[in-house]
Design a protein around this motif. Structure first.
Motif, PDB file in Angstrom:
ATOM      1  N   THR A  10       4.194  -5.434  -2.794  1.00  0.00           N
ATOM      2  CA  THR A  10       3.793  -5.272  -1.168  1.00  0.00           C
ATOM      3  C   THR A  10       4.641  -4.086  -0.907  1.00  0.00           C
ATOM      4  N   LEU A  11       4.135  -3.225  -0.093  1.00  0.00           N
ATOM      5  CA  LEU A  11       4.993  -1.955   0.710  1.00  0.00           C
ATOM      6  C   LEU A  11       4.791  -1.766   2.132  1.00  0.00           C
ATOM      7  N   LYS A  12       5.930  -1.867   2.726  1.00  0.00           N
ATOM      8  CA  LYS A  12       5.764  -1.735   4.131  1.00  0.00           C
ATOM      9  C   LYS A  12       5.223  -0.438   4.444  1.00  0.00           C
ATOM     10  N   PHE A  13       4.244  -0.149   5.465  1.00  0.00           N
ATOM     11  CA  PHE A  13       3.414   0.952   5.993  1.00  0.00           C
ATOM     12  C   PHE A  13       4.526   2.173   6.164  1.00  0.00           C
ATOM     13  N   ASN A  14       4.249   3.264   5.495  1.00  0.00           N
ATOM     14  CA  ASN A  14       4.989   4.562   5.658  1.00  0.00           C
ATOM     15  C   ASN A  14       6.032   4.717   4.858  1.00  0.00           C
ATOM     16  N   SER A  15       6.528   3.501   4.024  1.00  0.00           N
ATOM     17  CA  SER A  15       7.893   3.688   3.289  1.00  0.00           C
ATOM     18  C   SER A  15       7.860   4.529   2.178  1.00  0.00           C
ATOM     19  N   THR A  16       8.653   4.936   1.724  1.00  0.00           N
ATOM     20  CA  THR A  16       8.894   6.054   0.538  1.00  0.00           C
ATOM     21  C   THR A  16       9.076   5.277  -0.757  1.00  0.00           C
ATOM     22  N   VAL A  17       8.354   5.493  -1.707  1.00  0.00           N
ATOM     23  CA  VAL A  17       8.513   4.916  -3.051  1.00  0.00           C
ATOM     24  C   VAL A  17       8.675   5.740  -4.137  1.00  0.00           C
ATOM     25  N   GLN A  18       9.960   5.300  -4.667  1.00  0.00           N
ATOM     26  CA  GLN A  18      10.246   6.133  -6.014  1.00  0.00           C
ATOM     27  C   GLN A  18      10.010   5.220  -7.261  1.00  0.00           C
ATOM     28  N   ILE A  19       9.274   5.810  -8.165  1.00  0.00           N
ATOM     29  CA  ILE A  19       9.035   4.888  -9.392  1.00  0.00           C
ATOM     30  C   ILE A  19       9.541   5.776 -10.700  1.00  0.00           C
ATOM     31  N   VAL A  20      10.423   5.075 -11.436  1.00  0.00           N
ATOM     32  CA  VAL A  20      10.574   5.754 -12.851  1.00  0.00           C
ATOM     33  C   VAL A  20       9.763   4.943 -13.578  1.00  0.00           C
ATOM     34  N   LEU A  21       8.822   5.790 -14.254  1.00  0.00           N
ATOM     35  CA  LEU A  21       7.827   5.198 -15.177  1.00  0.00           C
ATOM     36  C   LEU A  21       8.224   5.307 -16.763  1.00  0.00           C
ATOM     37  N   GLN A  32       4.644   8.470  -0.263  1.00  0.00           N
ATOM     38  CA  GLN A  32       4.896   7.822   0.879  1.00  0.00           C
ATOM     39  C   GLN A  32       3.523   6.966   1.075  1.00  0.00           C
ATOM     40  N   ALA A  33       3.769   5.580   1.269  1.00  0.00           N
ATOM     41  CA  ALA A  33       2.862   4.617   1.388  1.00  0.00           C
ATOM     42  C   ALA A  33       2.370   4.570   2.887  1.00  0.00           C
ATOM     43  N   ASN A  34       1.530   5.775   3.026  1.00  0.00           N
ATOM     44  CA  ASN A  34       0.889   5.735   4.447  1.00  0.00           C
ATOM     45  C   ASN A  34      -0.554   5.486   4.722  1.00  0.00           C
ATOM     46  N   ASN A  35      -1.068   4.656   3.629  1.00  0.00           N
ATOM     47  CA  ASN A  35      -2.548   4.358   3.506  1.00  0.00           C
ATOM     48  C   ASN A  35      -2.660   2.934   3.209  1.00  0.00           C
ATOM     49  N   PRO A  36      -2.905   2.072   4.300  1.00  0.00           N
ATOM     50  CA  PRO A  36      -3.023   0.782   4.049  1.00  0.00           C
ATOM     51  C   PRO A  36      -4.255   0.290   3.261  1.00  0.00           C
ATOM     52  N   GLY A  37      -4.053  -0.799   2.295  1.00  0.00           N
ATOM     53  CA  GLY A  37      -5.013  -1.391   1.585  1.00  0.00           C
ATOM     54  C   GLY A  37      -4.368  -1.842   0.169  1.00  0.00           C
TER      55      GLY A  37
END
Length: 546
Positions: free
Chosen positions: A427-438, A501-506
């Motif tokens: 779950t991500l807050k709206f507009n939060s910035t996410v960094q992922i090491v794959l 940036q998680a700016n797209n709800p869904g």
């Protein structure tokens, strides 16, 4: 802008035999959608095939239209045979080469096509004017029913049978039996500049691409503009697109353009064939075309050079700067694993190892048979029994992820090798910035995996081999002009760092775009919460029911 897709079975002649395939509007590939930035696209899909299916619009943001993203049981239930569904989405802020494909089983082997987004009227490309634009789609062909190919692989928990050919715009080329007249041809004029819109629509293999005696200039990847990059060879993974300028500045003649697989894991068996088309200069005689000198299929240094040398066109059309404040840090290991027998018939293949795949030791299962998709459950605010919100931010145990001996070592804990099945999301807050090491792992085999994120583009900050080390690798981050992609080919036995940036709800999937590994569980999903004024709208009235 309205389009009508009739999905039905047709019979085509390929490789000395007639084969029944599922296709859109009777063509392979299916119809190209031509649009401009800012357009609203409407596609009416009528499913006359015997299979339930969905269509995914690969790389489209689907901002406030998540019901049109397409992955079955994630954002919608499948369109049942004999039913229809209308997809509606807007193209604001996107320009370039994307594509569409079935997001149900192996059907995307034949249900796919290009989606080309040109600048708005009055706007121009950030590169010289071209004489002609040419879509080039590399595909994969089976002399078999592809639905049965996947069903057999799922039932036995073994890799699917290899494809029989690769194709360019649906044609296998003169390298294959009964295909002397089945080679894709492009006629060109000397002294012109052409835009090749290259799409890897193959299911399971990355590809090198070259045009004999010609230098190619990369100007865009995944529908985002790049700084111009001259190269003899292009590499692209399933799901990725590359736009290149081809200057016809050679002697009048014929030149092969060719695809050959990039085989990052030599111990994993693949279809090692190649395919080719012909570029014919106006006035050329019937002399045999010149063949390019292609890289070895295991040439990881050449692939890595291409993947890492491209930079984004900072300040260009639709450029998005890198968000600098990170709210969510994730470290996601991914790769293959073993599994216990899950045969519906109770018949298991005995001593043959059973395969699975995972992210952070969770092997993802789409919620079949739950009566709703994940997005419907999110919209209703009742996800009980559909998915859980506990996908881990990092692996439970840190180990030597890329040690080539990890699978056979007696010291390796069993939980590293067998991942439990689950439907866990982050779950991500709206507009939060996410960094992922794959982080790729070497369990069973290290491999270059294309990871595709639905609903977003992301910045590629850095890539490398071995185990990611923040102290060593963070200083390498490119915050000035990094690539922007929707599908990243993570180096074999290596890592990539992405940020979005998680700016797209869904509810948005992130998964491997090798079709073999998606049903095995190499996937997860992000549940992006609604914002104060930006929320997932109600589902359309014709949304398919489970």
């Amino acid at each position: 802008m309205g389009h009508w897709f009739m999905v039905e079975n047709i019979t085509v002649q390929r490789l000395c035999r007639q084969q029944v395939i599922t296709a859109v509007n009777g063509t392979l590939p299916g119809p190209t959608i031509n649009a401009r930035e800012g357009d609203t696209v409407v596609v009416h899909v009528f499913n006359k095939s015997p299979y339930n299916l969905t269509i995914h619009w690969h790389g489209i943001f689907q901002f406030l239209t998540p019901w049109s993203d397409g992955p079955e049981f994630a954002t919608q239930c499948p369109i049942a045979s004999g039913s229809s569904y209308t997809y509606r989405f807007n193209l604001t802020g996107q320009e370039g080469t994307l594509w569409w494909h079935a997001h149900s089983s192996f059907l995307r082997a034949t249900v796919y096509g290009a989606l080309l987004i040109r600048p708005r009227l009055g706007h121009s490309y950030p590169f010289p004017k071209v004489y002609q634009e040419i879509p080039i789609l590399v595909g994969e062909w089976w002399n078999a029913n592809v639905v049965e190919v996947e069903q057999n692989a799922t039932e036995t928990q073994q890799p699917p049978i290899e494809s029989d050919a690769y194709t360019i715009n649906g044609l296998p080329s003169d390298l294959y039996n009964c295909s002397q007249d089945g080679t894709y041809q492009v006629k060109v004029k000397q002294g012109k500049t052409y835009l090749l819109r290259i799409i890897n629509s193959a299911l399971n293999n990355q590809h090198f691409f070259e045009v004999a005696n010609h230098t190619l200039t990369v100007v865009a990847i995944d529908a985002t503009y790049t700084n111009h990059y001259d190269t003899k060879v292009v590499v692209l993974a399933p799901g990725q697109t590359v736009d290149v300028l081809l200057r016809t500045n050679q002697s009048v003649g014929s030149y092969y353009m060719a695809f050959t697989p990039y085989h990052s894991a030599p111990l994993v068996q693949i279809n090692a064939n190649m395919t080719r088309g012909v570029i014919i200069y106006e006035g050329a005689t019937s002399a045999k075309p010149i063949m390019p000198d292609l890289p070895a299929q295991t040439d990881t240094p050449t692939a890595h050079k291409f993947y890492t040398n491209i930079t984004g066109l900072a300040g260009g059309p639709h450029w998005v700067p890198v968000p600098r404040q990170v709210d969510e840090h994730m470290f996601i290991t991914f790769g293959l694993s073993f599994d216990i027998c899950r045969s519906d018939t109770g018949v298991c293949p005995g001593p043959v190892p059973l395969f699975s795949a995972n992210m952070n030791n969770e092997s993802f299962v789409l919620p079949h048979g739950k009566g709703v998709s994940m997005l419907e459950a999110f919209f209703r605010n009742d996800v009980t029994g559909v998915y859980t919100r506990d996908f881990p931010d990092q692996p439970a145990v840190v180990f030597d992820f890329t040690n080539p001996n990890i699978t056979s070592s007696p010291d390796t804990p069993r939980e590293f090798l067998i991942a439990p099945k689950s439907t866990k999301v982050k779950t991500l807050k709206f507009n939060s910035t996410v960094q992922i090491v794959l982080q790729n792992t070497a369990i069973i085999a290290a491999e270059n995996h294309p990871i595709h994120l639905h609903g977003f583009n992301f910045h590629v900050l850095a890539q490398g081999f071995g185990n990611y080390n923040a102290t060593r690798d963070e200083p390498k981050f490119n915050f000035v002009n990094p690539q922007i992609r929707n599908t990243i080919a993570v180096p074999v036995g290596g890592w990539s760092v992405i940020r979005f940036q998680a700016n797209n709800p869904g509810v948005w999937l992130m998964h491997c775009h090798l079709e073999t590994h998606l049903p095995w569980g190499l996937s997860t999903a992000f549940e992006v919460e609604n914002g104060p004024s930006i929320r997932v709208p109600p589902p359309p009235a014709d949304l398919p029911k489970c």
